[in-house]
Scaffold this motif. Structure first.
Motif, PDB file in Angstrom:
ATOM      1  N   LEU A  89       0.809  -1.217   0.000  1.00 39.61           N
ATOM      2  CA  LEU A  89       0.000   0.000   0.000  1.00 39.61           C
ATOM      3  C   LEU A  89       0.843   1.269   0.000  1.00 39.61           C
ATOM      4  O   LEU A  89       0.346   2.351  -0.321  1.00 39.61           O
ATOM      5  CB  LEU A  89      -0.953  -0.006   1.207  1.00 39.61           C
ATOM      6  N   THR A  90       2.126   1.140   0.333  1.00 44.96           N
ATOM      7  CA  THR A  90       3.002   2.317   0.292  1.00 44.96           C
ATOM      8  C   THR A  90       3.488   2.601  -1.128  1.00 44.96           C
ATOM      9  O   THR A  90       4.131   3.627  -1.362  1.00 44.96           O
ATOM     10  CB  THR A  90       4.234   2.114   1.200  1.00 44.96           C
ATOM     11  N   ASN A  91       3.179   1.719  -2.070  1.00 47.10           N
ATOM     12  CA  ASN A  91       3.602   1.932  -3.452  1.00 47.10           C
ATOM     13  C   ASN A  91       3.003   3.226  -4.003  1.00 47.10           C
ATOM     14  O   ASN A  91       1.848   3.564  -3.730  1.00 47.10           O
ATOM     15  CB  ASN A  91       3.155   0.740  -4.308  1.00 47.10           C
ATOM     16  N   LYS A  92       3.790   3.923  -4.816  1.00 49.10           N
ATOM     17  CA  LYS A  92       3.363   5.234  -5.333  1.00 49.10           C
ATOM     18  C   LYS A  92       2.094   5.137  -6.199  1.00 49.10           C
ATOM     19  O   LYS A  92       1.375   6.115  -6.359  1.00 49.10           O
ATOM     20  CB  LYS A  92       4.488   5.900  -6.121  1.00 49.10           C
ATOM     21  N   GLN A  93       1.809   3.941  -6.730  1.00 49.44           N
ATOM     22  CA  GLN A  93       0.583   3.776  -7.522  1.00 49.44           C
ATOM     23  C   GLN A  93      -0.676   3.969  -6.674  1.00 49.44           C
ATOM     24  O   GLN A  93      -1.757   4.202  -7.216  1.00 49.44           O
ATOM     25  CB  GLN A  93       0.546   2.378  -8.165  1.00 49.44           C
ATOM     26  N   PHE A  94      -0.539   3.837  -5.359  1.00 51.83           N
ATOM     27  CA  PHE A  94      -1.690   3.971  -4.468  1.00 51.83           C
ATOM     28  C   PHE A  94      -1.709   5.304  -3.720  1.00 51.83           C
ATOM     29  O   PHE A  94      -2.508   5.492  -2.804  1.00 51.83           O
ATOM     30  CB  PHE A  94      -1.701   2.832  -3.437  1.00 51.83           C
ATOM     31  N   TYR A  95      -0.847   6.221  -4.117  1.00 50.73           N
ATOM     32  CA  TYR A  95      -0.746   7.499  -3.414  1.00 50.73           C
ATOM     33  C   TYR A  95      -2.094   8.217  -3.363  1.00 50.73           C
ATOM     34  O   TYR A  95      -2.784   8.350  -4.371  1.00 50.73           O
ATOM     35  CB  TYR A  95       0.298   8.378  -4.112  1.00 50.73           C
ATOM     36  N   ASN A  96      -2.459   8.637  -2.164  1.00 51.09           N
ATOM     37  CA  ASN A  96      -3.702   9.388  -1.930  1.00 51.09           C
ATOM     38  C   ASN A  96      -4.980   8.609  -2.219  1.00 51.09           C
ATOM     39  O   ASN A  96      -6.048   9.208  -2.393  1.00 51.09           O
ATOM     40  CB  ASN A  96      -3.726  10.692  -2.758  1.00 51.09           C
ATOM     41  N   GLU A  97      -4.908   7.286  -2.280  1.00 51.80           N
ATOM     42  CA  GLU A  97      -6.090   6.477  -2.580  1.00 51.80           C
ATOM     43  C   GLU A  97      -6.396   5.444  -1.496  1.00 51.80           C
ATOM     44  O   GLU A  97      -7.187   4.537  -1.730  1.00 51.80           O
ATOM     45  CB  GLU A  97      -5.905   5.728  -3.910  1.00 51.80           C
ATOM     46  N   HIS A  98      -5.767   5.542  -0.362  1.00 53.16           N
ATOM     47  CA  HIS A  98      -5.878   4.475   0.636  1.00 53.16           C
ATOM     48  C   HIS A  98      -7.325   4.193   1.037  1.00 53.16           C
ATOM     49  O   HIS A  98      -7.742   3.021   1.085  1.00 53.16           O
ATOM     50  CB  HIS A  98      -5.030   4.815   1.870  1.00 53.16           C
ATOM     51  N   ASP A  99      -8.087   5.221   1.327  1.00 51.94           N
ATOM     52  CA  ASP A  99      -9.482   5.016   1.743  1.00 51.94           C
ATOM     53  C   ASP A  99     -10.280   4.263   0.677  1.00 51.94           C
ATOM     54  O   ASP A  99     -11.001   3.307   0.983  1.00 51.94           O
ATOM     55  CB  ASP A  99     -10.180   6.359   2.024  1.00 51.94           C
ATOM     56  N   GLU A 100     -10.141   4.707  -0.568  1.00 47.31           N
ATOM     57  CA  GLU A 100     -10.906   4.084  -1.654  1.00 47.31           C
ATOM     58  C   GLU A 100     -10.503   2.619  -1.848  1.00 47.31           C
ATOM     59  O   GLU A 100     -11.368   1.744  -2.029  1.00 47.31           O
ATOM     60  CB  GLU A 100     -10.672   4.843  -2.977  1.00 47.31           C
ATOM     61  N   ILE A 101      -9.213   2.347  -1.807  1.00 49.30           N
ATOM     62  CA  ILE A 101      -8.717   0.984  -2.017  1.00 49.30           C
ATOM     63  C   ILE A 101      -9.186   0.061  -0.900  1.00 49.30           C
ATOM     64  O   ILE A 101      -9.654  -1.058  -1.156  1.00 49.30           O
ATOM     65  CB  ILE A 101      -7.175   0.985  -2.125  1.00 49.30           C
ATOM     66  N   ILE A 102      -9.096   0.537   0.329  1.00 47.99           N
ATOM     67  CA  ILE A 102      -9.507  -0.286   1.478  1.00 47.99           C
ATOM     68  C   ILE A 102     -11.017  -0.522   1.452  1.00 47.99           C
ATOM     69  O   ILE A 102     -11.489  -1.644   1.685  1.00 47.99           O
ATOM     70  CB  ILE A 102      -9.052   0.380   2.791  1.00 47.99           C
ATOM     71  N   ASN A 103     -11.774   0.511   1.144  1.00 52.43           N
ATOM     72  CA  ASN A 103     -13.240   0.352   1.100  1.00 52.43           C
ATOM     73  C   ASN A 103     -13.679  -0.592  -0.020  1.00 52.43           C
ATOM     74  O   ASN A 103     -14.601  -1.393   0.169  1.00 52.43           O
ATOM     75  CB  ASN A 103     -13.922   1.713   0.965  1.00 52.43           C
ATOM     76  N   ARG A 104     -13.010  -0.510  -1.172  1.00 52.19           N
ATOM     77  CA  ARG A 104     -13.346  -1.450  -2.251  1.00 52.19           C
ATOM     78  C   ARG A 104     -13.053  -2.886  -1.828  1.00 52.19           C
ATOM     79  O   ARG A 104     -13.828  -3.804  -2.115  1.00 52.19           O
ATOM     80  CB  ARG A 104     -12.559  -1.114  -3.531  1.00 52.19           C
ATOM     81  N   ALA A 105     -11.939  -3.066  -1.144  1.00 49.13           N
ATOM     82  CA  ALA A 105     -11.583  -4.411  -0.677  1.00 49.13           C
ATOM     83  C   ALA A 105     -12.620  -4.928   0.318  1.00 49.13           C
ATOM     84  O   ALA A 105     -13.090  -6.071   0.206  1.00 49.13           O
ATOM     85  CB  ALA A 105     -10.191  -4.392  -0.044  1.00 49.13           C
ATOM     86  N   LEU A 106     -13.002  -4.089   1.267  1.00 47.81           N
ATOM     87  CA  LEU A 106     -14.010  -4.488   2.258  1.00 47.81           C
ATOM     88  C   LEU A 106     -15.326  -4.857   1.577  1.00 47.81           C
ATOM     89  O   LEU A 106     -15.991  -5.822   1.964  1.00 47.81           O
ATOM     90  CB  LEU A 106     -14.228  -3.360   3.272  1.00 47.81           C
TER      91      LEU A 106
END
Length: 261
Positions: free
Chosen positions: A11-28
């Motif tokens: 998740l620290t990869n630059k491809q996920f920069y500023n998207e943590h909430d969206e990525i985690i919510n999609r996974a959930l």
């Protein structure tokens, strides 16, 4: 809905920069109820631990130095990792091991760095998140020296041969599988591996943003993320000729027990 644990995301990869909430919510929303952030350097392990701490009981992290980053290993590295591992949500030592495929760090330095982390895992008594690429023989020679004292260990993103898988299983390791198992062109041998490995000795991961599953619909985003984990489970279910719910239940329980979640 089936529930899953993704044992390895970057998740620290630059491809996920500023998207943590969206990525985690999609996974959930896709049943991925826990995700473990991979630490690949002291700096990266600190970042992963910080992010995981912001999502209690959903995100966890590992603390370690990837063989690619072994060249950054110094006298303070193990102390820094030990401090991180005192935190409850930092649940595993790694990613650590050997990579003789890329050789981004000198092999002698990789070996020194790996041995130090095996010793750390013994001291802190937290499970190991291991990396081995094109280094099977040397990796086992080193690890065997510590095997009787080691906590449980998972060889993550396994892409080796059936014989290698059998040897790892005989030594007591677990194996982590990614979207590589759906890549019939590059990793055809993994079909026999999946059929052979008992369900209670495997865990699943996306290794996002890498290792995109080949069985996702073409309409999907082409960057891998943890919401795609069910596609890894789907491939296992197909190859083992069992229901995907069985894959979800077993791999989730195995990951819970292994990482003490």
């Amino acid at each position: 809905m089936n529930t899953y644990i993704d044992i390895g995301i970057n998740l620290t990869n630059k491809q996920f920069y500023n998207e943590h909430d969206e990525i985690i919510n999609r996974a959930l929303n896709h049943g991925v109820e826990h995700m473990i952030l991979t630490g690949t350097s002291v700096k990266g392990s600190k970042e992963s631990a910080k992010i995981a701490g912001e999502y209690p009981d959903i995100l966890f992290s590992t603390a370690g130095i990837h063989p690619h980053d072994a060249k950054s290993f110094n006298n303070e590295s193990i102390n820094e990792l030990r401090k991180l591992l005192k935190q409850d949500h930092v649940i595993s030592v790694g990613e650590c091991g050997l990579d003789f495929d890329r050789d981004f760090s000198p092999r002698s330095v990789q070996e020194k760095c790996y041995k130090a982390q095996l010793e750390l895992a013994i001291v802190v008594d937290k499970p190991l998140f291991l990396h081995e690429r094109a280094a099977f023989e040397r990796f086992n020679e080193i690890t065997d020296e510590y095997l009787s004292q080691l906590p449980e260990a998972v060889v993550h993103c396994f892409t080796g041969t059936l014989n290698e898988a059998k040897i790892y299983l005989d030594k007591g390791y677990y194996l982590g599988f990614t979207g590589a198992i759906s890549d019939e062109r590059r990793f055809k041998q993994l079909e026999d591996v999946i059929r052979y490995v008992p369900l209670d000795r495997m865990m699943i991961e996306t290794d996002a943003p890498f290792m995109l599953p080949k069985n996702i619909p073409r309409t999907q985003n082409r960057r891998n993320e943890p919401s795609f984990l069910p596609y890894v489970a789907q491939t296992i279910a197909r190859l083992k000729k069992i229901d995907i719910s069985e894959v979800a239940d077993e791999t989730t329980e195995t990951a819970r027990q292994f990482f003490r979640i």
